[in-house]
Design an enzyme around this catalytic site. Structure first.
Site, mmCIF file in Angstrom:
data_model
loop_
_atom_site.group_PDB
_atom_site.id
_atom_site.type_symbol
_atom_site.label_atom_id
_atom_site.label_comp_id
_atom_site.label_asym_id
_atom_site.label_seq_id
_atom_site.Cartn_x
_atom_site.Cartn_y
_atom_site.Cartn_z
ATOM 1 N N ARG A 102 6.985 1.409 8.026
ATOM 2 C CA ARG A 102 6.124 0.315 8.475
ATOM 3 C C ARG A 102 6.849 -0.611 9.441
ATOM 4 O O ARG A 102 6.255 -1.189 10.330
ATOM 5 C CB ARG A 102 5.631 -0.475 7.257
ATOM 6 C CG ARG A 102 4.693 -1.586 7.606
ATOM 7 C CD ARG A 102 3.913 -2.075 6.401
ATOM 8 N NE ARG A 102 4.752 -2.803 5.463
ATOM 9 C CZ ARG A 102 4.303 -3.271 4.296
ATOM 10 N NH1 ARG A 102 3.057 -3.072 3.926
ATOM 11 N NH2 ARG A 102 5.110 -3.926 3.503
ATOM 12 N N TYR A 103 8.164 -0.792 9.218
ATOM 13 C CA TYR A 103 8.965 -1.647 10.091
ATOM 14 C C TYR A 103 9.928 -0.734 10.852
ATOM 15 O O TYR A 103 10.470 0.207 10.269
ATOM 16 C CB TYR A 103 9.762 -2.656 9.267
ATOM 17 C CG TYR A 103 8.922 -3.481 8.316
ATOM 18 C CD1 TYR A 103 8.116 -4.514 8.789
ATOM 19 C CD2 TYR A 103 8.934 -3.229 6.952
ATOM 20 C CE1 TYR A 103 7.349 -5.264 7.913
ATOM 21 C CE2 TYR A 103 8.174 -3.982 6.071
ATOM 22 C CZ TYR A 103 7.374 -5.001 6.554
ATOM 23 O OH TYR A 103 6.624 -5.746 5.692
ATOM 24 N N ARG A 106 13.612 0.211 9.263
ATOM 25 C CA ARG A 106 13.833 0.665 7.884
ATOM 26 C C ARG A 106 12.659 1.488 7.362
ATOM 27 O O ARG A 106 11.521 1.251 7.744
ATOM 28 C CB ARG A 106 14.118 -0.520 6.952
ATOM 29 C CG ARG A 106 13.049 -1.604 6.950
ATOM 30 C CD ARG A 106 13.707 -2.956 6.700
ATOM 31 N NE ARG A 106 12.777 -4.038 6.419
ATOM 32 C CZ ARG A 106 12.193 -4.796 7.348
ATOM 33 N NH1 ARG A 106 12.387 -4.548 8.637
ATOM 34 N NH2 ARG A 106 11.405 -5.786 6.998
ATOM 35 N N CYS A 115 8.746 6.462 -13.587
ATOM 36 C CA CYS A 115 9.434 5.196 -13.866
ATOM 37 C C CYS A 115 9.829 5.186 -15.341
ATOM 38 O O CYS A 115 9.231 5.892 -16.150
ATOM 39 C CB CYS A 115 8.514 4.009 -13.605
ATOM 40 S SG CYS A 115 8.042 3.793 -11.884
ATOM 41 N N CYS A 119 4.628 -0.684 -15.399
ATOM 42 C CA CYS A 119 4.216 -2.088 -15.398
ATOM 43 C C CYS A 119 2.704 -2.129 -15.193
ATOM 44 O O CYS A 119 2.172 -1.443 -14.317
ATOM 45 C CB CYS A 119 4.913 -2.838 -14.272
ATOM 46 S SG CYS A 119 6.718 -2.738 -14.365
ATOM 47 N N CYS A 122 1.482 -2.924 -11.584
ATOM 48 C CA CYS A 122 2.128 -2.195 -10.482
ATOM 49 C C CYS A 122 1.177 -1.974 -9.307
ATOM 50 O O CYS A 122 0.045 -1.541 -9.486
ATOM 51 C CB CYS A 122 2.613 -0.835 -10.975
ATOM 52 S SG CYS A 122 3.350 0.191 -9.677
ATOM 53 N N ARG A 124 1.591 0.281 -7.107
ATOM 54 C CA ARG A 124 1.474 1.726 -6.886
ATOM 55 C C ARG A 124 0.936 2.427 -8.133
ATOM 56 O O ARG A 124 1.176 3.600 -8.354
ATOM 57 C CB ARG A 124 2.835 2.340 -6.512
ATOM 58 C CG ARG A 124 3.302 1.930 -5.135
ATOM 59 C CD ARG A 124 4.237 2.953 -4.492
ATOM 60 N NE ARG A 124 4.717 2.416 -3.229
ATOM 61 C CZ ARG A 124 5.915 1.858 -3.052
ATOM 62 N NH1 ARG A 124 6.791 1.818 -4.031
ATOM 63 N NH2 ARG A 124 6.240 1.361 -1.883
ATOM 64 N N ASP A 283 -0.097 -8.142 -5.959
ATOM 65 C CA ASP A 283 -0.954 -7.416 -5.020
ATOM 66 C C ASP A 283 -2.319 -7.130 -5.635
ATOM 67 O O ASP A 283 -2.504 -7.247 -6.843
ATOM 68 C CB ASP A 283 -0.274 -6.103 -4.624
ATOM 69 C CG ASP A 283 0.982 -6.343 -3.799
ATOM 70 O OD1 ASP A 283 0.899 -7.094 -2.820
ATOM 71 O OD2 ASP A 283 2.053 -5.798 -4.162
ATOM 72 N N ASP A 320 2.292 -9.544 0.353
ATOM 73 C CA ASP A 320 2.115 -8.342 1.163
ATOM 74 C C ASP A 320 0.660 -8.330 1.601
ATOM 75 O O ASP A 320 -0.236 -8.232 0.761
ATOM 76 C CB ASP A 320 2.460 -7.090 0.342
ATOM 77 C CG ASP A 320 3.259 -6.096 1.157
ATOM 78 O OD1 ASP A 320 2.778 -5.741 2.252
ATOM 79 O OD2 ASP A 320 4.341 -5.696 0.713
ATOM 80 N N LYS A 327 4.850 -7.828 4.783
ATOM 81 C CA LYS A 327 5.152 -8.983 3.928
ATOM 82 C C LYS A 327 5.274 -10.239 4.773
ATOM 83 O O LYS A 327 5.917 -10.213 5.810
ATOM 84 C CB LYS A 327 6.489 -8.775 3.223
ATOM 85 C CG LYS A 327 6.460 -7.743 2.120
ATOM 86 C CD LYS A 327 7.830 -7.662 1.454
ATOM 87 C CE LYS A 327 7.993 -6.388 0.677
ATOM 88 N NZ LYS A 327 7.990 -5.176 1.525
HETATM 89 C C1 LIG Z 1 8.843 -4.159 1.368
HETATM 90 C C2 LIG Z 1 8.956 -3.060 2.310
HETATM 91 C C3 LIG Z 1 10.156 -2.852 3.022
HETATM 92 C C4 LIG Z 1 11.372 -3.723 2.828
HETATM 93 O O1 LIG Z 1 11.165 -4.975 3.371
HETATM 94 P P1 LIG Z 1 12.353 -6.035 3.368
HETATM 95 O O2 LIG Z 1 11.696 -7.277 3.854
HETATM 96 O O3 LIG Z 1 13.405 -5.504 4.275
HETATM 97 O O4 LIG Z 1 12.836 -6.125 1.951
HETATM 98 C C5 LIG Z 1 10.219 -1.817 3.913
HETATM 99 N N1 LIG Z 1 9.152 -1.009 4.128
HETATM 100 C C6 LIG Z 1 7.995 -1.187 3.472
HETATM 101 C C7 LIG Z 1 6.849 -0.274 3.756
HETATM 102 C C8 LIG Z 1 7.856 -2.220 2.529
HETATM 103 O O5 LIG Z 1 6.696 -2.358 1.874
#
Ligand SMILES: *Cc1c(COP(=O)(O)O)cnc(C)c1O
Length: 355
Positions: A102-103, A106, A115, A119, A122, A124, A283, A320, A327
């Protein structure tokens, strides 16, 4: 629904984990009057309460904050109209199975769906479960190939499911493969295991966690009682591998939605070398309305903590955005609450704060 033999997941026996409505009832954690409703919940969502967590629950307390997180309730059958099966939009950002990108810098790598505990809030919950698939060898190779072919990926975040439920051998192979990719600078694991099943943090697992690349382990804990002596000892073993620990907390109605509980939790985390990282607003997961609270309430709690708690012990309060927008920080909103009206006016006159 979950047919696979999961009692030896990861090669480590999970005997003693309560996985059925009958087992919960026999342990005195649910009543026969709820049985029928809870059987319906169990058809839809996985259940697991480890013996470590079950021992923390006070069965006499109908509002026990530990039970509320892990023991299913009839409230889960009420699906609110605004709830979503994929509340944060994982699916819309999945280029290959097991990866969420998504970003730009990362990715999430979801190697399994199991798990130690499930929870009840959750996000998910529609995906996770004990028989839920571990990525096959081919799928895992493809996920790692995706990471290898994308030089923008600077960080890989193992989540799931709970990555520390993988056998040490399999987790070790994944970490080795990621270690070998030059552009991957750092690794992160999100886990409930140190809290839910601290005995699993044993020598074989610890050996594979001692890596060359910086490893960050985000530990999910919501109530100070979760930081038992055994959980703290497990965290200490993790820090001894050279990993840095982060704390991840979900703000939950009836569990931790007051400043005193959170202050105690965050101070306890810092004392165990866990830096509180995120406080998540809950969420819109199906059947979780009983856990949600207004954002304004969360912001008021964060304001209350602001003055009285070391910055080290303060996480960022985040939401989120439903549908996959990501987020965003949402607190403590000092300006609109009027708490710092004067300084806000000052910032306006410096042109540093727009409305
Ligand atoms: C939460 C999340 C992350 C990590 O986000 P950080 O702000 O770096 O902790 C990375 N990818 C996805 C899809 C997420 O939901």
């Amino acid at each position: 629904m979950f047919s696979q033999d999961h009692t030896r997941l990861g090669g480590i026996s999970q005997e003693g984990t309560l996985r059925t409505v009958r087992a919960l009832e026999e342990a005195g954690l649910t009543s026969p009057f709820e049985r029928e409703a809870l059987n319906h919940v169990a058809e839809r969502y996985a259940i697991a309460v480890t013996s470590h967590i079950a021992d923390l629950i006070d069965p006499q307390d109908i509002n026990d904050p530990i039970a509320r997180q892990f023991v299913p309730s009839a409230g889960e059958l009420a699906i609110a109209p605004d709830e979503l099966t994929d509340p944060i939009g994982d699916e819309t950002h999945s280029p290959v199975k097991g990866i969420v990108h998504r970003y730009p810098d990362r990715v999430l790598l979801k190697a399994l769906h199991a798990c130690p505990v499930y929870c009840r809030f959750c996000f998910r919950r529609e995906q996770v479960g004990p028989g839920g698939a571990v990525l096959s060898e081919d799928e895992l190779d493809m996920a790692i190939a995706y990471i290898r072919s994308n030089p923008a990926i600077w960080e890989v975040i193992l989540t799931g499911g709970d990555p520390l439920m993988l056998s040490p051998r399999r987790l070790g192979r994944i970490l080795d493969a990621l270690d070998a990719i030059p552009h991957v600078a750092t690794l992160r694991i999100h886990s409930r295991v140190p809290i839910a099943e601290p005995a699993r943090i044993g020598p074989a697992l610890l050996a594979v966690l001692a890596r060359r690349k910086p490893l960050w382990i985000a530990i999910h804990a919501n109530h100070p009682r979760e930081l038992t002596d055994a959980a703290r000892a497990a965290c200490r073993r993790l820090t001894q591998t050279g990993a840095t620990l982060l704390g991840q907390t979900v703000l939950l109605r009836g569990v931790n939605d007051d400043p005193t509980t959170l202050e105690t939790l965050f101070r306890a985390m810092v004392m165990e070398r866990i830096k509180p990282y995120y406080l998540h607003h809950p969420d819109l997961a199906p059947g979780t309305a009983h856990f949600r609270l207004p954002i304004a309430r969360g912001q008021a709690i964060m304001r209350a903590l602001r003055g009285r708690l070391s910055g080290l012990a303060q996480p960022t309060y985040v939401l989120d955005i439903p549908g996959g927008a990501g987020k965003v920080p949402i607190g403590p909103n000092m300006v609109e609450a009027g708490g710092v009206r004067d300084s806000a006016d000052q910032l306006h006159s410096y042109g540093q704060l727009s409305d």
